[in-house]
Design an enzyme around this catalytic site. Sequence first.
Site, PDB file in Angstrom:
ATOM      1  N   ASP A  13      18.209  78.974  56.036  1.00  0.00           N
ATOM      2  CA  ASP A  13      19.699  78.578  56.583  1.00  0.00           C
ATOM      3  C   ASP A  13      20.619  79.399  55.790  1.00  0.00           C
ATOM      4  O   ASP A  13      19.966  80.229  54.876  1.00  0.00           O
ATOM      5  CB  ASP A  13      19.801  77.055  55.926  1.00  0.00           C
ATOM      6  N   SER A  14      21.788  79.466  56.032  1.00  0.00           N
ATOM      7  CA  SER A  14      22.922  80.354  55.321  1.00  0.00           C
ATOM      8  C   SER A  14      23.014  79.798  53.864  1.00  0.00           C
ATOM      9  O   SER A  14      23.572  80.583  53.166  1.00  0.00           O
ATOM     10  CB  SER A  14      24.189  80.232  56.096  1.00  0.00           C
ATOM     11  N   CYS A  76      19.935  76.683  60.579  1.00  0.00           N
ATOM     12  CA  CYS A  76      21.304  77.103  60.588  1.00  0.00           C
ATOM     13  C   CYS A  76      21.784  77.183  61.924  1.00  0.00           C
ATOM     14  O   CYS A  76      21.362  78.027  62.738  1.00  0.00           O
ATOM     15  CB  CYS A  76      21.564  78.388  59.860  1.00  0.00           C
ATOM     16  N   GLU A 155      30.671  69.671  51.139  1.00  0.00           N
ATOM     17  CA  GLU A 155      30.064  70.489  49.948  1.00  0.00           C
ATOM     18  C   GLU A 155      30.984  69.547  48.588  1.00  0.00           C
ATOM     19  O   GLU A 155      30.287  69.669  47.504  1.00  0.00           O
ATOM     20  CB  GLU A 155      30.366  72.049  49.965  1.00  0.00           C
ATOM     21  N   CYS A 187      25.796  71.233  63.277  1.00  0.00           N
ATOM     22  CA  CYS A 187      25.871  72.063  61.882  1.00  0.00           C
ATOM     23  C   CYS A 187      25.101  71.415  61.111  1.00  0.00           C
ATOM     24  O   CYS A 187      25.048  70.148  60.908  1.00  0.00           O
ATOM     25  CB  CYS A 187      27.216  72.081  61.518  1.00  0.00           C
ATOM     26  N   HIS A 189      25.520  70.714  57.819  1.00  0.00           N
ATOM     27  CA  HIS A 189      26.293  69.982  56.980  1.00  0.00           C
ATOM     28  C   HIS A 189      26.591  68.467  57.755  1.00  0.00           C
ATOM     29  O   HIS A 189      26.860  67.566  56.779  1.00  0.00           O
ATOM     30  CB  HIS A 189      27.516  70.490  56.412  1.00  0.00           C
TER      31      HIS A 189
END
Length: 268
Positions: A13-14, A76, A155, A187, A189
């Site tokens: 993932d990023s 990702c 985040e 996504c 997140h």
Amino acid sequence: MNHNPNNAIGVFDSGVGGLTVVRALMERLPFEDIHYFGDTARVPYGVKSVETIGHYTTQIAEFLLERQVKLLIIACNTMAAVSSQVVRDLSPVPVLDVIEAGAVTALSASTSLRIGVIGTPTTINSNAYGRAIHELQPEARIVSQACALFVPLVEEGWLDHPVTRMTAQEYLRPVLAEKVDTLVLGCTHYPLLKPLLQEVAGPGVTLVDSAEAMAERTAALLTERNLHTTARQAADYHFYVTDVPLRFQTIGERFLGRSLSNVHVVKW
Ligand code: DGL
């Protein structure tokens, strides 16, 4: 080459967001070893160019292949949206990505074939989910929406915060106006926002969690290719990152849902 069932699964993932996929894999396939790579020095990818993302993705896939992984998982959505072919072209082992897994799950969840997709600006601009869904079901109507503010809000840990709720209401308004019955969380997140998004979307909308979809798809592929590990002891997990930023541990553990150890810093 690398087709030893007892080799680890490579997931990348990023940044730390892909740990939602690792978490789902740990629950679904508890005996499988995992090597995770998070490019924490260069995240976010969701606003970068296709060329830059392709270059970073190649570097990461090669790093994991050197560690003899038996399978590569692109956790990702942004990398999967614009660089999955790059990975498939260089990989001698099978490659799975969250977009194909999410597309299949969305179609089995939707009865009206009106499907919403949310993701980073790069993922939405690529129309990768739309293409993947249409390949399987040309009749589907796709309504997509870039949600650039969700990654920083998650985040920050604002998973149930009035600002996040207002932002979600704003982003989802045009999608819900199209009467979708399924919403793909496109996504890494967004699974952490699931309870809030479900409240905003209402009970008539099924949320497709790409992390869970990915774990199911991985289990099926291991069965198809006879690649399930024969080991029955506790699995071994390694986490490679390119930087240890402020609050890395806290944020990482929020995504993983458990403590994060065996973290190795890779300097490029
Ligand atoms: N991992 C990215 C994704 O799933 C989100 C974070 C980023 O923009 O790099 O799209």
